[in-house]
Design a protein around this motif. Structure first.
Motif, PDB file in Angstrom:
ATOM      1  N   TRP A 546       0.830  -1.209   0.000  1.00 30.46           N
ATOM      2  CA  TRP A 546       0.000   0.000   0.000  1.00 30.46           C
ATOM      3  C   TRP A 546       0.859   1.252   0.000  1.00 30.46           C
ATOM      4  N   MET A 547       1.905   1.272   0.814  1.00 29.95           N
ATOM      5  CA  MET A 547       2.771   2.446   0.849  1.00 29.95           C
ATOM      6  C   MET A 547       3.397   2.716  -0.511  1.00 29.95           C
ATOM      7  N   SER A 548       3.907   1.674  -1.143  1.00 28.29           N
ATOM      8  CA  SER A 548       4.526   1.848  -2.453  1.00 28.29           C
ATOM      9  C   SER A 548       3.513   2.354  -3.466  1.00 28.29           C
ATOM     10  N   ALA A 549       2.302   1.786  -3.440  1.00 29.07           N
ATOM     11  CA  ALA A 549       1.265   2.208  -4.390  1.00 29.07           C
ATOM     12  C   ALA A 549       0.845   3.646  -4.154  1.00 29.07           C
ATOM     13  N   THR A 550       0.877   4.073  -2.901  1.00 27.62           N
ATOM     14  CA  THR A 550       0.438   5.425  -2.567  1.00 27.62           C
ATOM     15  C   THR A 550       1.524   6.458  -2.808  1.00 27.62           C
ATOM     16  N   GLY A 551       2.743   6.013  -2.993  1.00 28.50           N
ATOM     17  CA  GLY A 551       3.851   6.943  -3.191  1.00 28.50           C
ATOM     18  C   GLY A 551       4.573   7.286  -1.907  1.00 28.50           C
ATOM     19  N   ILE A 552       4.360   6.496  -0.839  1.00 31.41           N
ATOM     20  CA  ILE A 552       5.027   6.736   0.440  1.00 31.41           C
ATOM     21  C   ILE A 552       6.312   5.918   0.496  1.00 31.41           C
ATOM     22  N   ARG A 553       7.418   6.573   0.779  1.00 34.32           N
ATOM     23  CA  ARG A 553       8.700   5.911   0.991  1.00 34.32           C
ATOM     24  C   ARG A 553       8.982   5.889   2.479  1.00 34.32           C
TER      25      ARG A 553
END
Length: 869
Positions: A546-553
């Motif tokens: 989910w983080m990767s898909a949302t653009g969260i690093r």
């Protein structure tokens, strides 16, 4: 001259940046990104040529060419002058050669973009290829090769080259060494010229820039660079045959690793996945495979106690074929891989039985579109490099596009991909320590290996679909929290609000938040911190999709007494991401998770133990200076740290109460100290003179670090030693690597520890003994004493002002203001950066003399030397 042609980008992120895609009359593709508030300028220059294109009689020629472009050009004939220029503009640079591309990149103070790009362009267009320089750099390539013999990746590549189709470029030796590049330097220089002329052309290249300068200025810079490149495409290439011979599959490759045993490598050759739909199917497959959720490939294997880690990658080639690489770290090395393989193919059978039309494809695409609108997150240079990689295989106009990457997957395309992941198409590579049972030898590296048919009876035993409740997390919900008022204090938590500039549009823009758990350094030693970080990173893994898909690093870091987690991403999803992360860390860990955490910790320890000598010395230096005792002298602690931690929380001040309160409630439910009284640990202060320490290493290369510590942590010393580094780093590289050929790894860098400035002088050599290295360093120190003493002070002042401008630009950026607020709240060294700028601008001859004297005449030094064990 004809103007650049503007190419239409279907969409661009709504992130306050200006994007332009252009093509020069000669064919050079240029992607220009203007960000007015950027604190640095980044540039990537790439050509679609690599080791797969080099002539078969010169293995390693592409790699040597990459090196030679730094060894003098028409307008800049002095070898190694580009590093000096980049250093003057407080920057960094690098280059790399891959199978199908060669990349050159740098990042500098924005004012240095024009001169650095001009010299890089001259290097790319008009290299000298002097015969004596060719001979010198051939020795550097050879030193790099011998150093890399300790790298398992080189040996894996060598044995794979022995089993792929002999007419495929992967069967070649691409690293290069003195034997593969043997011959008269003039003959080799001519081969380099011919290879350069054929491939370094405008139609085979791309230029990507990110900077704060006006777009008109960036276009002019790109135009000047493009005009210098020869026009036309690169030489025609012969399309390669298939990579793996079907009659040799399924196959088992066992090979000897030079260090610890490597993960099992599973290879599948894929066809028909270069199209838009094929790429879409591969993206879904990789996301399912790498997920630690119970229904993900990694989670499936972990639940059965078979694997600790799984990494997946797809290597694409020009012949429209791809190679799917699965690296699986088994939990038990003693077991044969048959159980693991059966479990993996059982999972693939369950995935096949799970209809793709039932996946949340539209929701996944919506997440992608939201991340796209927010623009690239994190460092821009790696993002530019990834776009350059996409330009090798995708239409230029689509490199920024996200539409259709996840939604609307055709069942036929998905089935076509899964049909290729059959046991009969598998090549399995497993490493081992020792040569037992490995009768064959790879050329060039002499790696022992054995290749044979894979006769393991694979019997997948799963026909049901994957349980939807166990699917990867694609949409976490904000957990319910106990009510809190704005005035409720959080015991033991220090809140650090950071002012941010307004986002370009409502709901867009990148922000940063950080949580740090702080203990007194005596309560959390290094091993305890490593164990905790291993456990917490595992607890956070289910959110990775989910983080990767949302653009969260997210990034974990571990320093004396502190474990911190930083999240960076779009403003609309970052608060939810932080709350979800804190909730995941509160979840109780079970026996299986503890076993995985211990395995991850032990893996880190083994990697540290088998690291190259330079890394071992850096690790030991960190233990000596940061903690005061050698790492080798301390026992690993298996217990948790005593007492509850204190917590520091950095967040954008613009967050509304509704965004802060759920985070505050999650923090309030943690077990923390009653008050925040944490202070950073003090470093070990060295006495005058030089203390020599030997460090045991498993690799035969000799390595040395001469660590030079500043006299104090005053603002003047901090500023002066950074300035000193800028004056000496290029000289150290040039004298010891370029001229004296000590080895591939030669570097001088600024090294600040707990607010005390210092310098590291590092050399790793496969060809010179410790006496030769020490003598070379001593002679260089003497020459630097004379050179710096004779340097006009006006030149020193000019560089000091340039450094001050660079530091001030950094601190005025969003990231810089975050770091400044963080440092001031926790009394960390960066808190004085503005004062350092003032000190640089007011530098006197007396202060500059004191810095030189503290480094050269009254030194405080640690001299670390590797010793093979």
């Amino acid at each position: 001259m004809p103007k650049m042609q503007t190419l239409t980008l279907p969409r661009t992120p709504d992130d306050g940046r200006d994007y332009q895609l252009l093509r020069s009359p000669g064919g050079l593709l240029c992607l220009l990104v203007r960000e007015p508030h950027a604190d640095a300028a980044g540039c990537v220059f790439q050509f679609g040529v690599g080791s797969h294109d080099e002539p078969s009689e010169w293995p390693g020629l592409a790699h040597l060419l990459e090196h030679m472009l730094f060894m003098g050009s028409a307008d800049h004939p002095q070898p190694g002058s580009f590093p000096q220029l980049v250093s003057q503009w407080s920057g960094r640079f690098n280059a790399s050669t891959a199978p199908e591309r060669t990349r050159y990149h740098f990042s500098v103070n924005p004012a240095g973009l024009e001169p650095c790009l001009a010299q890089l362009t001259d290097m790319l267009v008009a290299p000298l290829f002097a015969a004596d320089a060719v001979e010198a750099e051939r020795q550097v390539i050879d030193a790099e090769f011998h150093t890399r013999l300790a790298d398992a990746a080189l040996h894996e590549q060598a044995v794979l080259a022995c089993v792929v189709q002999p007419d495929h470029p992967l069967s070649r030796f691409s690293a290069g060494n003195a034997r593969s590049l043997a011959g008269e330097p003039r003959v080799l220089a001519q081969a380099l010229r011919q290879f350069h002329v054929e491939h370094y052309r405008a139609g085979n290249g791309c230029l990507l820039m990110h900077a704060p300068q006006p777009m008109k200025e960036l276009v002019a810079l790109a135009q000047r660079a493009a005009e210098r490149l020869p026009t036309g495409p690169a030489a025609q290439r012969t399309e390669a045959a298939s990579l793996l011979a079907p009659q040799k599959l399924p196959g088992m490759l066992r090979w000897q690793s030079p260090g610890r045993e490597q993960p099992h490598l599973l290879l599948f050759e894929l066809e028909g996945v270069h199209t838009g739909e094929g790429q879409q199917a591969v993206r879904w497959l990789c996301e399912w495979l790498a997920s630690p959720a119970p229904a993900g490939g990694l989670g499936w294997l972990r639940h059965r106690g078979l694997a600790a880690e799984l990494r997946v990658d797809v290597q694409r080639y020009r012949n429209k074929r791809s190679l799917l690489r699965l690296e699986i770290e088994p939990l038990d090395r003693a077991e044969e891989p048959v159980g693991l393989l059966n479990a993996l193919f059982s999972w693939l059978a369950a995935l096949r039985a799970t209809p793709s039309r039932e996946w949340p494809q539209a929701a996944r695409q919506q997440l992608e579109d939201q991340a796209f609108a927010a623009g690239p997150q994190g460092e821009l240079l790696p993002w530019l490099a990834s776009l350059g990689e996409r330009l090798l295989h995708e239409p230029a106009e689509q490199i920024l596009e996200s539409i259709g990457r996840w939604a609307g997957l055709e069942e036929g395309t998905w089935r076509n991909l899964l049909d290729q992941l059959e046991p009969a198409r598998l090549l399995l590579a497993c490493s081992q320590q020792g040569e037992a049972g490995l009768p064959q030898r790879a050329p060039w590296t002499d790696t022992a290996y054995r290749y044979e048919p894979l006769h393991v009876p694979l019997a997948p035993t799963w026909n049901d679909s994957l349980n939807e409740a166990d699917w990867p997390v694609w949409s976490p919900a904000m957990p319910e929290q106990a009510a809190r008022t704005e005035s409720d204090p959080i015991p033991g938590v220090r809140e650090i609000p950071v002012p941010y500039r307004l986002a370009a549009a409502e709901g867009t823009g990148s922000e940063t938040t950080r949580i740090a758990w702080c203990w007194p350094v005596e309560q959390l030693d290094r091993d305890q911190g490593e164990r905790l970080q291993a456990l917490w990173s595992l607890q956070l893994e289910p959110l990775n999709n989910w983080m990767s898909a949302t653009g969260i690093r997210h990034l974990w870091s571990n320093s004396p007494g502190v474990i911190s987690l930083e999240l960076q991403g779009p403003s609309q999803s970052l608060p939810l991401g932080l709350v979800a992360a804190l909730e995941a860390l509160k979840a109780p860990d079970d026996e299986a998770l503890q076993r995985l955490a211990e395995h991850r910790y032990q893996t880190v320890m083994k990697e540290r133990d088998h690291a190259l000598p330079a890394y071992r010395l850096l690790d030991e230096l960190d233990a000596l200076i940061c903690r005061g005792t050698p790492h080798s002298a301390r026992e690993a602690a298996a217990t948790q740290p005593a007492g509850h931690p204190q917590i520091a929380w950095l967040y954008p001040a613009a967050w509304a109460a509704g965004e802060r309160q759920p985070v505050a409630a999650a923090l309030a439910s943690l077990r923390v100290a009653h008050a925040f009284r944490w202070h950073p640990p003090a470093p070990r202060r060295l006495g005058q003179g030089t203390e020599a320490i030997e460090v045991g290493c498993r690799h035969a290369d000799r390595a040395q670090i001469l660590y030079c510590q500043g006299d104090s942590d005053s603002v003047a010393d901090l500023a002066g030693w950074q300035l000193l580094h800028q004056h000496i780093s290029a000289s150290f590289f040039d004298q010891l690597r370029t001229r004296r050929q000590l080895g591939y790894w030669v570097v001088a860098r600024y090294h600040e520890v707990a607010g005390v400035p210092g310098l590291i002088l590092l050399v790793q050599s496969p060809s010179h003994d410790h006496e030769a290295i020490s003598n070379a360093i001593d002679e260089w120190l003497a020459s630097e004493h004379a050179r710096l003493s004779a340097l006009p002070f006006a030149q020193v002042q000019s560089q000091a002002r340039r450094l001050a401008d660079h530091l001030r630009t950094q601190v005025q950026s969003d990231a810089g203001r975050s770091e400044l607020a963080w440092a001031r709240a926790l009394s960390l060294p960066y808190a004085t950066v503005l004062e350092q700028c003032a000190a640089l601008e007011q530098l006197t001859t007396e202060q500059w003399s004191q810095v030189r004297e503290g480094w050269l005449e009254k030194p405080r030094r640690l001299h670390l030397l590797s010793r093979q064990i």
